[in-house]
Design an enzyme around this catalytic site. Structure first.
Site, mmCIF file in Angstrom:
data_model
loop_
_atom_site.group_PDB
_atom_site.id
_atom_site.type_symbol
_atom_site.label_atom_id
_atom_site.label_comp_id
_atom_site.label_asym_id
_atom_site.label_seq_id
_atom_site.Cartn_x
_atom_site.Cartn_y
_atom_site.Cartn_z
ATOM 1 N N ASP A 195 0.872 -1.175 0.000
ATOM 2 C CA ASP A 195 0.000 0.000 0.000
ATOM 3 C C ASP A 195 0.912 1.230 0.000
ATOM 4 O O ASP A 195 1.584 1.524 0.982
ATOM 5 C CB ASP A 195 -0.876 -0.055 1.256
ATOM 6 C CG ASP A 195 -1.868 1.096 1.333
ATOM 7 O OD1 ASP A 195 -1.639 2.121 0.663
ATOM 8 O OD2 ASP A 195 -2.855 0.973 2.081
ATOM 9 N N HIS A 198 0.977 6.585 1.169
ATOM 10 C CA HIS A 198 1.734 7.756 1.640
ATOM 11 C C HIS A 198 3.109 7.880 0.974
ATOM 12 O O HIS A 198 3.915 8.726 1.374
ATOM 13 C CB HIS A 198 1.848 7.725 3.172
ATOM 14 C CG HIS A 198 0.496 7.763 3.810
ATOM 15 N ND1 HIS A 198 -0.187 8.942 4.022
ATOM 16 C CD2 HIS A 198 -0.333 6.769 4.198
ATOM 17 C CE1 HIS A 198 -1.374 8.667 4.538
ATOM 18 N NE2 HIS A 198 -1.484 7.354 4.657
ATOM 19 N N LYS A 226 -4.297 11.636 -1.874
ATOM 20 C CA LYS A 226 -3.258 12.130 -0.966
ATOM 21 C C LYS A 226 -2.316 13.020 -1.789
ATOM 22 O O LYS A 226 -2.718 14.090 -2.220
ATOM 23 C CB LYS A 226 -2.607 10.952 -0.257
ATOM 24 C CG LYS A 226 -3.650 10.233 0.630
ATOM 25 C CD LYS A 226 -3.123 9.086 1.388
ATOM 26 C CE LYS A 226 -4.074 8.582 2.451
ATOM 27 N NZ LYS A 226 -5.428 8.199 2.054
HETATM 28 C C1 LIG Z 1 -2.316 3.415 4.253
HETATM 29 C C2 LIG Z 1 -3.670 3.792 3.764
HETATM 30 N N1 LIG Z 1 -4.306 2.975 2.911
HETATM 31 C C3 LIG Z 1 -5.521 3.273 2.428
HETATM 32 C C4 LIG Z 1 -6.178 4.422 2.805
HETATM 33 C C5 LIG Z 1 -7.539 4.719 2.266
HETATM 34 O O1 LIG Z 1 -7.440 5.562 1.164
HETATM 35 P P1 LIG Z 1 -8.613 6.542 0.733
HETATM 36 O O2 LIG Z 1 -8.552 7.695 1.657
HETATM 37 O O3 LIG Z 1 -8.320 6.867 -0.689
HETATM 38 O O4 LIG Z 1 -9.892 5.774 0.880
HETATM 39 C C6 LIG Z 1 -5.543 5.321 3.663
HETATM 40 C C7 LIG Z 1 -6.235 6.577 4.036
HETATM 41 O O5 LIG Z 1 -6.334 6.967 5.134
HETATM 42 C C8 LIG Z 1 -4.260 4.997 4.169
HETATM 43 O O6 LIG Z 1 -3.625 5.801 5.022
#
Ligand SMILES: Cc1ncc(COP(=O)(O)O)c(C=O)c1O
Length: 373
Positions: A195, A198, A226
């Protein structure tokens, strides 16, 4: 009608300093994930206006598998796959849905999802809905990950292992040991699921993320809301996995497609990363500055996210309030978002602050720390 049980649960949260509210936005942005300052930029406003001018619709009107599929979605997916170096990509409404889709769909019965103990809530949500067994390993500890796999195999674990991590942890700001995990994945014939929420736009060549160039079977998630300043999320993977998601992932199938307009804006963000290396470079320079400023407060920062751990919820809330009163938009992060006893300030260094603002913030944090000592 009244809802006494709901009221009592909310009152209990308030008593523990855990009641959340939709706060208004004020002060210098040290709280959002707009790491490149793109969200309100002229660049993306122009991209949206241009797309509207080309007749790109605001709404999709249906699921991608029905009438909601639009050439903007497909163009974005082709460009994202090329940019992030994957065989194929799938555009989802957001990262939460994307993680739900990945973990509920790709690991199959008999498989193991081996995840970092601090993985995001959305990955847990997907695992909860999926059929694979799930186990955690100690945060950022590749040796512990190897131990858990060996244990699982010894107990007769038959299937494939999916190793799930964040490349930059959303609340810790530290980086996953990707090379060690990729080696482990190669040894175990496992798939690495990274993932990059960030990291995208900030780390890797032209902001392609930290997993860019990692060899072996890889699934990456790049969120659009983001650093990319827009919305939605891109899952990048092998063609057969993307086709599996298209055919099996309920958050993809049973949802209205993301707005074609959003896809067009996200295309412009990716194009900007490619054509304007100064964007990711600016973020990197801010990070170097932040590392120094944080070190002066005794914090070893590894990314644009700096956790200032305070322990109790009340301490974190009180310190956030002091900094907010000084004009810094800083938020207290409390359990269950972070482990118990580690309530903190999450300092997020965004594209809309200058070095002097960063220096002023860390000076204020240091001063508060001294006053509390
Ligand atoms: C590591 C991580 N994965 C996924 C998400 C979810 O993404 P989104 O805000 O696009 O739904 C977030 C958001 O807070 C995140 O920090």
């Amino acid at each position: 009608m009244s809802f006494p049980r709901h009221r009592a649960a909310l009152d209990a949260l308030a008593q523990r300093g855990r009641l959340r509210q939709r706060a208004t936005t004020a002060g210098l942005d040290f709280a959002s994930n707009d790491y490149l300052g793109l969200a309100g930029s002229g660049l993306l406003v122009r991209a949206a206006l241009d797309a509207l001018g080309r007749g790109v619709p605001v709404g999709a009107g249906g699921s991608r598998l029905l009438r909601g599929n639009h050439p903007e979605h497909e163009a974005l997916e082709a460009e994202a796959a090329a940019f992030f170096g994957a065989e194929a990509a799938l555009y989802m409404g957001g990262g939460f849905q994307a993680n739900q889709a990945i973990f509920s769909t790709l690991p199959m019965q008999g498989d193991l999802v081996l995840h970092d103990a601090l993985i995001h809530a959305s990955a847990y949500e997907g695992m909860r809905l999926g059929r694979a067994e799930c186990r955690s390993f100690a945060h950022n500890d590749a040796a512990d990950a190897a131990r858990v796999i060996a244990e699982w195999r010894a107990l007769g674990g038959p299937g494939r292992v999916w190793i799930a991590v964040e490349s930059v942890y959303s609340m810790e700001g530290d980086l996953a040991p990707l090379s060690a995990l990729a080696e482990l994945a190669a040894r175990e014939d496992a798939v690495l699921v990274v993932d990059e929420a960030h990291a995208t736009g900030v780390f890797g060549p032209q902001g392609r993320g930290l997993a860019h160039g990692v060899s072996g079977p890889l699934v990456t998630l790049h969120t659009g809301g983001k650093a990319l300043g827009a919305s939605g999320a891109l899952i990048c993977a092998d063609k057969v996995l993307i086709e599996t998601l298209v055919n099996r992932a309920r958050p993809f199938i049973f949802a209205t497609a993301p707005a074609p307009l959003s896809a067009a804006v996200l295309r412009a963000s990716l194009m900007a990363l490619q054509d304007q290396p100064a964007l990711a470079e600016g973020a990197r320079q801010r990070m170097v500055f932040v590392r120094e400023a944080a070190r002066a407060c005794g914090i070893a920062a590894q990314s644009q996210i700096v956790p200032v751990i305070l322990g109790t919820d009340h301490r974190a809330l009180a310190m956030a309030a002091v900094l907010q009163a000084q004009g810094f938009d800083i938020r207290a992060i409390r359990p269950p978002t972070v482990p118990k006893g580690t309530a903190r300030l999450r300092v997020s260094v965004t594209g809309s602050v200058a070095e002097k603002d960063i220096a002023a913030l860390f000076a204020a944090i240091a001063a508060e720390g001294r006053a509390a000592a």
